[in-house]
Scaffold this active site. Structure first.
Site, PDB file in Angstrom:
ATOM      1  CD  GLU A 287       4.022   0.643   6.837  1.00 21.34           C
ATOM      2  OE1 GLU A 287       4.852   0.937   7.719  1.00 21.34           O
ATOM      3  OE2 GLU A 287       3.646   1.452   5.966  1.00 21.34           O
TER       4      GLU A 287
ATOM      5  CG  ASP B  83      -0.266   0.026   2.528  1.00 21.55           C
ATOM      6  OD1 ASP B  83       0.742  -0.693   2.689  1.00 21.55           O
ATOM      7  OD2 ASP B  83      -0.725   0.751   3.439  1.00 21.55           O
TER       8      ASP B  83
END
Length: 383
Positions: free
Chosen positions: A148, A71
């Site tokens: 994350e 991400d």
């Protein structure tokens, strides 16, 4: 969307970057990563949500885990990617899709090497598309995970540790967060506390009838401004702490003396303290003020004395430095797995509108990791 793992490091990084994957929307990239890894053969590929885990099964005595999050922060008009004077610009180029691309290229180089025959789809099956590489000195696990960049409760690595702890077994974990090619050992712990200073409300035209909570916060701010943070050396890595006000709120209207002021204080602490000890220190430093813990995360010790970590440091030939900030190495440390931060990209460019990565850093990181995974007795050249 397909990823061609035969692309150059630059072009593969660009392809990964050009698949948007802000936190919570990693599915398209996770699908592409899963498909590409499965197509290599020689790997067991598993998935949990938008986290993809691939593992060799060569029966080596040691296992190295490479981890990277898929991400990014929200796109800021910085996609698609663009190449300018040896730098690739775009959302996630530095944090950390360059690292993801390096992981994928290493998987392409390692999958199927020295693979014994086995049932289709199992670990240790050679791929008909295998085009060469080298025999790794270690078994290798690749972990590509989601979420994350957002609240810890959503973190894909956290979910994997809870649901599939055995998938993460390793002698050493390398997190390919951007470190500009340096080895960053361990990480700081962090906690935040809310400190509320009371007052008494009054009309601002008759301020003497009240007590201004914002003004009464001045001694707290002076305490923070004069605070002398520790500098702690652990395994040769120097961790600098910090205790800082990061937000202040107070007041209800432009003609009212405020009756409450809240100061949010962030403590970044060396990993020789756990959260309980760190909170105790903050309470001591702010004695006389009410302190309420709002969130916390333990740090991670450097772990450089672990044989696998020491071997990596020797292979890279760089002196490790402390990691300033918190990373998922702390999650591996909590699982008893030595972990280090090492990856391409400049951490100072992470999350910026003009985020970019130097192409030379991508090539250098791949070369270092290739040589380390091959081991001292293996061939050094890349194909």
């Amino acid at each position: 969307m397909r990823l061609d793992l035969s692309l150059s490091a630059t072009e593969l990084t660009r392809a990964v970057v050009d698949i948007p994957s802000p936190s919570g929307a990693e599915s398209t990239l996770a699908d592409a990563v899963e498909e590409a890894l499965t197509g290599l053969g020689g790997l067991r590929v598993d998935r949990d949500g938008d986290a993809v885990v691939a593992r060799t099964g060569l029966g080596r005595q040691t296992r190295v885990l490479l981890a990277g999050h898929l991400d990014t922060v929200p796109v800021a008009d910085n996609l698609p990617s663009r190449l300018v004077d040896g730098h690739l610009y775009g959302c996630g180029t530095s944090d950390m899709k360059a690292g993801v691309a390096v992981m994928l290229r290493l998987a392409a180089a390692l999958a199927g090497s020295a693979a014994p025959a086995g049932p289709a789809g199992s670990a240790g099956v050679a791929s008909s598309a295998w085009s060469g590489g080298f025999v790794p000195a270690h078994d290798v696990t690749w972990v590509f995970y989601d979420n994350e960049e957002v609240d810890a409760v959503r973190n894909g690595l956290r979910r994997l540790a809870a649901n599939h702890r055995d998938w993460l077994d390793a002698d050493l974990a390398l997190l390919l967060e951007p470190t500009s090619g340096e080895i960053e050992a361990g990480c700081q712990g962090t906690l935040r506390v809310a400190v509320t200073v009371p007052g008494r409300r009054a009309h601002s035209a008759r301020s003497w009838l009240g007590e201004n909570a914002i003004h009464r916060a001045a001694p707290l701010l002076e305490r923070l401004a004069s605070y002398q943070p520790r500098t702690v050396t652990i395994d040769g890595c120097v961790y600098r702490e910090g205790l800082n006000a990061v937000r202040i709120t107070g007041g209800v209207a432009g003609n009212i003396i405020p009756d409450a002021c809240e100061v949010l204080v962030n403590y970044r602490f060396a990993p020789d303290r756990d959260v309980t000890q760190a909170l105790g220190h903050v309470r001591e430093a702010l004695d006389g003020f009410p302190v309420e813990l709002t969130d916390s995360a333990a740090g991670a010790l450097p772990g450089l004395t672990a044989p696998a970590a020491a071997a990596f440091v020797q292979a890279v030939g760089r002196t490790p430095v402390a990691k300033y900030g918190w990373t998922d190495v702390a999650r591996f440390a909590a699982l008893g797995i030595p972990a280090l931060n090492y990856g391409p990209g400049d951490p100072n460019l992470a999350h910026t509108r003009d985020e970019h990565v130097a192409l030379g850093l991508i090539d250098a990181a791949e070369d270092v990791l290739h040589r380390y995974l091959a081991g001292p007795a293996a061939g050094r050249g890349r194909r």
